[in-house]
Design an enzyme around this catalytic site. Structure first.
Site, PDB file in Angstrom:
ATOM      1  N   THR A   1      43.167 115.595   6.036  1.00 44.42           N
ATOM      2  CA  THR A   1      42.858 114.139   5.803  1.00 44.42           C
ATOM      3  C   THR A   1      43.972 113.513   4.988  1.00 44.42           C
ATOM      4  O   THR A   1      44.781 113.930   4.177  1.00 44.42           O
ATOM      5  CB  THR A   1      41.518 113.855   5.091  1.00 44.42           C
ATOM      6  OG1 THR A   1      41.420 114.751   3.796  1.00 44.42           O
ATOM      7  CG2 THR A   1      40.473 114.768   5.881  1.00 44.42           C
ATOM      8  N   ASP A   2      43.866 112.369   5.023  1.00 44.19           N
ATOM      9  CA  ASP A   2      44.666 111.257   4.305  1.00 44.19           C
ATOM     10  C   ASP A   2      43.885 110.921   2.956  1.00 44.19           C
ATOM     11  O   ASP A   2      42.960 111.605   2.622  1.00 44.19           O
ATOM     12  CB  ASP A   2      45.112 110.239   5.168  1.00 44.19           C
ATOM     13  CG  ASP A   2      43.792 109.266   5.518  1.00 44.19           C
ATOM     14  OD1 ASP A   2      42.899 109.348   5.077  1.00 44.19           O
ATOM     15  OD2 ASP A   2      44.095 108.266   6.619  1.00 44.19           O
TER      16      ASP A   2
END
Length: 155
Positions: free
Chosen positions: A21-22
């Protein structure tokens, strides 16, 4: 995901981890390509062909081209179902149609198509897909009973 020849469709289960994920907890777009690569590898394994064994037989599969469309985000801890359906079977290549869906609600997150070429391990030159592998893919894709054009149309 629809069934092929009345069989259950193939889907690889995976989980979204923090590393996928970011900063906002949403899956970074390129990681969907990784999920789909893993599903293609697991599809081969389910058919009885480990990539490590194929490499020992002077055979590798390489992605020639890819196309992806993103519909909705996956998030940290989501469980995903990633399909890998052969829609075109040629002498030296396979075309996969793939989807990534969230397991809890079956929402389509990403879909794509990948043209995968069969090459020799050392030279990376094209080579014919071995008959046993072609037959295994033909059995699950309907390629044994349909022409290339019919498979493309989804018959």
């Amino acid at each position: 995901m629809r069934a092929q020849n009345g069989l259950e469709p193939f889907a690889h289960r995976c989980r979204v981890y923090y590393e996928d994920t970011d900063a906002g907890g949403i899956v970074y777009y390129v990681n969907y390509l990784k999920f789909m690569e893993r599903a293609r590898t697991e599809r081969l394994r389910e058919l009885g062909f480990a990539q490590s064994a194929l490499a020992g037989e002077d055979l590798l599969f390489v992605v020639h081209s890819s196309e992806a469309r993103y519909h909705a985000p996956a998030r940290l801890d989501d469980e995903l179902l990633v399909s890998a359906e052969v829609i075109e079977l040629n002498r030296v290549s396979l075309r996969f149609k793939q989807q990534v869906r969230r397991a809890t609600d079956n929402v389509l997150l990403c879909e794509g198509q990948f043209l995968v070429a069969c090459v020799r391990t050392n030279s990376l030159k094209p080579r014919a897909i071995p008959e046993a592998l072609r037959a295994a893919f033909a059995d699950v894709s309907g390629a044994g009973t349909h022409s290339k054009q019919e498979i493309k149309r989804g018959s």
